[in-house]
Design a protein around this motif. Structure first.
Motif, mmCIF file in Angstrom:
data_model
loop_
_atom_site.group_PDB
_atom_site.id
_atom_site.type_symbol
_atom_site.label_atom_id
_atom_site.label_comp_id
_atom_site.label_asym_id
_atom_site.label_seq_id
_atom_site.Cartn_x
_atom_site.Cartn_y
_atom_site.Cartn_z
ATOM 1 N N GLN A 392 6.381 11.455 -0.622
ATOM 2 C CA GLN A 392 6.230 10.059 -1.033
ATOM 3 C C GLN A 392 6.922 9.138 -0.040
ATOM 4 N N ARG A 393 8.044 9.567 0.489
ATOM 5 C CA ARG A 393 8.788 8.758 1.452
ATOM 6 C C ARG A 393 8.003 8.604 2.763
ATOM 7 N N VAL A 394 7.294 9.667 3.153
ATOM 8 C CA VAL A 394 6.437 9.576 4.346
ATOM 9 C C VAL A 394 5.386 8.483 4.145
ATOM 10 N N LEU A 395 4.765 8.460 2.958
ATOM 11 C CA LEU A 395 3.768 7.424 2.656
ATOM 12 C C LEU A 395 4.410 6.044 2.642
ATOM 13 N N ALA A 396 5.608 5.948 2.087
ATOM 14 C CA ALA A 396 6.296 4.649 2.034
ATOM 15 C C ALA A 396 6.587 4.129 3.431
ATOM 16 N N SER A 397 6.955 5.020 4.346
ATOM 17 C CA SER A 397 7.238 4.589 5.718
ATOM 18 C C SER A 397 5.970 4.056 6.378
ATOM 19 N N LEU A 398 4.834 4.720 6.148
ATOM 20 C CA LEU A 398 3.563 4.243 6.700
ATOM 21 C C LEU A 398 3.183 2.894 6.103
ATOM 22 N N HIS A 399 3.357 2.756 4.799
ATOM 23 C CA HIS A 399 3.044 1.478 4.147
ATOM 24 C C HIS A 399 3.878 0.337 4.736
ATOM 25 N N LEU A 400 5.150 0.591 4.997
ATOM 26 C CA LEU A 400 6.010 -0.449 5.562
ATOM 27 C C LEU A 400 5.488 -0.935 6.909
ATOM 28 N N SER A 401 5.076 0.005 7.761
ATOM 29 C CA SER A 401 4.558 -0.388 9.072
ATOM 30 C C SER A 401 3.200 -1.069 8.954
ATOM 31 N N LEU A 402 2.381 -0.646 7.996
ATOM 32 C CA LEU A 402 1.087 -1.292 7.787
ATOM 33 C C LEU A 402 1.250 -2.700 7.234
ATOM 34 N N LEU A 403 2.281 -2.900 6.401
ATOM 35 C CA LEU A 403 2.530 -4.228 5.828
ATOM 36 C C LEU A 403 2.897 -5.240 6.901
ATOM 37 N N GLN A 404 3.668 -4.794 7.882
ATOM 38 C CA GLN A 404 4.105 -5.684 8.961
ATOM 39 C C GLN A 404 3.980 -4.942 10.284
ATOM 40 N N SER A 405 2.847 -5.156 10.960
ATOM 41 C CA SER A 405 2.596 -4.440 12.204
ATOM 42 C C SER A 405 3.691 -4.745 13.225
#
Length: 426
Positions: A392-405
């Motif tokens: 889940q943390r791996v997904l959260a890290s990807l979401h963070l970068s997708l939220l703010q390129s």
């Protein structure tokens, strides 16, 4: 300790040589365990931190043993395993002499041990790694350049113009690691080089160029290229599908999932993809899939990715189905010795999950994306990084970068104490 005449060095009743050997064996075992844990569903931050503390303690035991510790570690390199090269790599990096170069020389003939050396560069403190990483990048050896760029990327340190130099390399290994590093480091300035790489024939070059391009904000050619990987059976299919579905809007995600209907393992891919899309409208269908033992656990994971249901707190777990067999058999002639990828996932009680959904579905809006029970926000992703399980943390890290390129990718595989320091700054 006893060092009198007729004695060998001892601690807790054991000769020092035995203790040092135990440190080496335990460190090797724990590194292998850690290699699994970095992307496992069932490792909480505390469990991951405990694992890292145990590994660090055994490495410290070898460090304190000095020359005797190094001799034992060096002898273990004959096993030709990445776990042994990891331990030797950490001690060699800290020694700041020519031992690490000797390890690289051996790795040139044993490419399977390279992950151990990379992991050592990521594990050791930056104060030991920085100078070596720079010298590795400045070297003409492709392997040294690959290790150098990996060291900067794992520590989330910007190598400056050296990244562009590696992106222009005519050696695939260094260039591919640089393409990946561009996304991990948030280097939006190299987007032209990434887009140029998308036109090349080599799949690994195109994949990492597209993967980084997506993290850096490109929803045009990078999205198209990564979608191509998602719709083609291969080693990068699931990784591509993950990022594409997380970046697309919900409607486009459903349309992509519909295109895999005739592919091998189509139902399984659709289940996993539904968890990435995050649309609660898929939840009743996921619950239906839980009635099939071969799909039950992966459907439960997708259910949790959307709803955030707590299997322990809400008592949603069931016993394995009677008679269900998986993984290696007891037949000595059976060549299948691999554990199934679902083995660490809980078995769901799909009737209890149906009841849970009936009681909680009003909290969710169909057609809207959810991640671990809530809409995707920076604050929620940080919460998952602090409290969620590793996958889940791996997904959260990807979401963070997708939220703010341009946001560097949070390093979920870094040593736990380093991750904690970064989280405190967030």
């Amino acid at each position: 300790m006893n060092n009198g005449p007729g004695y060998t060095l001892q601690e807790n009743g054991k000769p020092l040589s035995v203790l040092v050997e135990e440190h080496a064996e335990e460190a090797s075992f724990l590194w292998l365990q850690r290699a699994f844990a970095v992307s496992a569903l069932n490792y909480s931050p505390k469990q991951f931190a405990d694992l890292d503390e145990r590994l660090a303690a055994h490495i410290d035991g070898l460090r304190v043993a000095g020359d005797e510790g190094w001799k034992l570690v060096e002898a273990a390199l004959d096993n030709e395993g990445p776990e042994d090269f990891f331990i030797a790599g950490v001690l060699a990096i800290e020694a700041q002499d020519d031992k690490f170069d000797a390890l690289i020389a051996r790795a040139k003939e044993l490419p399977e041990v390279t992950p151990g050396l990379m992991s050592a560069l990521g594990w050791a403190s930056w104060k030991f790694v920085e100078g070596r990483a720079k010298s590795l990048l400045d070297n003409a050896s492709p392997l040294k350049q690959k290790l150098g760029i990996a060291a900067y990327a794992m520590h989330r340190q910007d190598p400056g113009p050296a990244l562009e130099r590696c992106l222009a390399s005519n050696v695939d290994s260094a260039r591919i690691r640089a393409l990946r590093a561009a996304g991990e480091l948030g280097r939006k300035d190299v987007m032209p080089q990434l887009k140029a790489a998308l036109t090349e024939a080599k799949p690994e070059v195109r994949f990492w160029a597209a993967w980084s391009g997506m993290l850096l904000g490109d929803r045009g050619v990078s999205l198209d290229a990564l979608t191509g990987f998602a719709l083609k059976t291969g080693s990068r299919q699931l990784q591509a599908m993950q990022l594409v579905l997380m970046a697309m809007d919900v409607k486009a995600g459903h349309q992509l999932i519909d295109q895999i209907a005739n592919m091998p393992d189509a139902i399984r891919l659709k289940i996993i993809g539904s968890g990435f899309i995050g649309d609660p409208d898929n939840v009743p269908w996921l619950i239906e899939q839980m009635a099939q033992p071969s799909l039950a656990r992966v459907a439960a994971e997708a259910f949790v990715n959307i709803t955030g249901a707590d299997f322990n707190l809400d008592q949603l777990e069931a016993m394995p189905p009677e008679g269900f067999e998986e993984g290696p058999s007891e037949d000595p002639d059976d060549e299948n010795v691999e554990l199934p990828e679902d083995v660490a996932l809980p078995w769901p009680d799909h009737e209890k999950l149906r009841q849970w959904w009936t009681a909680n579905q009003n909290r969710f809006q169909a057609g809207k994306r959810y991640f671990i029970g809530k809409p995707i926000t920076r604050e929620h992703c940080i919460h998952v990084l602090k409290e969620g399980f590793q996958r889940q943390r791996v997904l959260a890290s990807l979401h963070l970068s997708l939220l703010q390129s341009g946001t560097p990718l949070f390093p979920t595989s870094a040593p736990a104490w380093r991750q904690q320091r970064i989280l405190e700054t967030l």
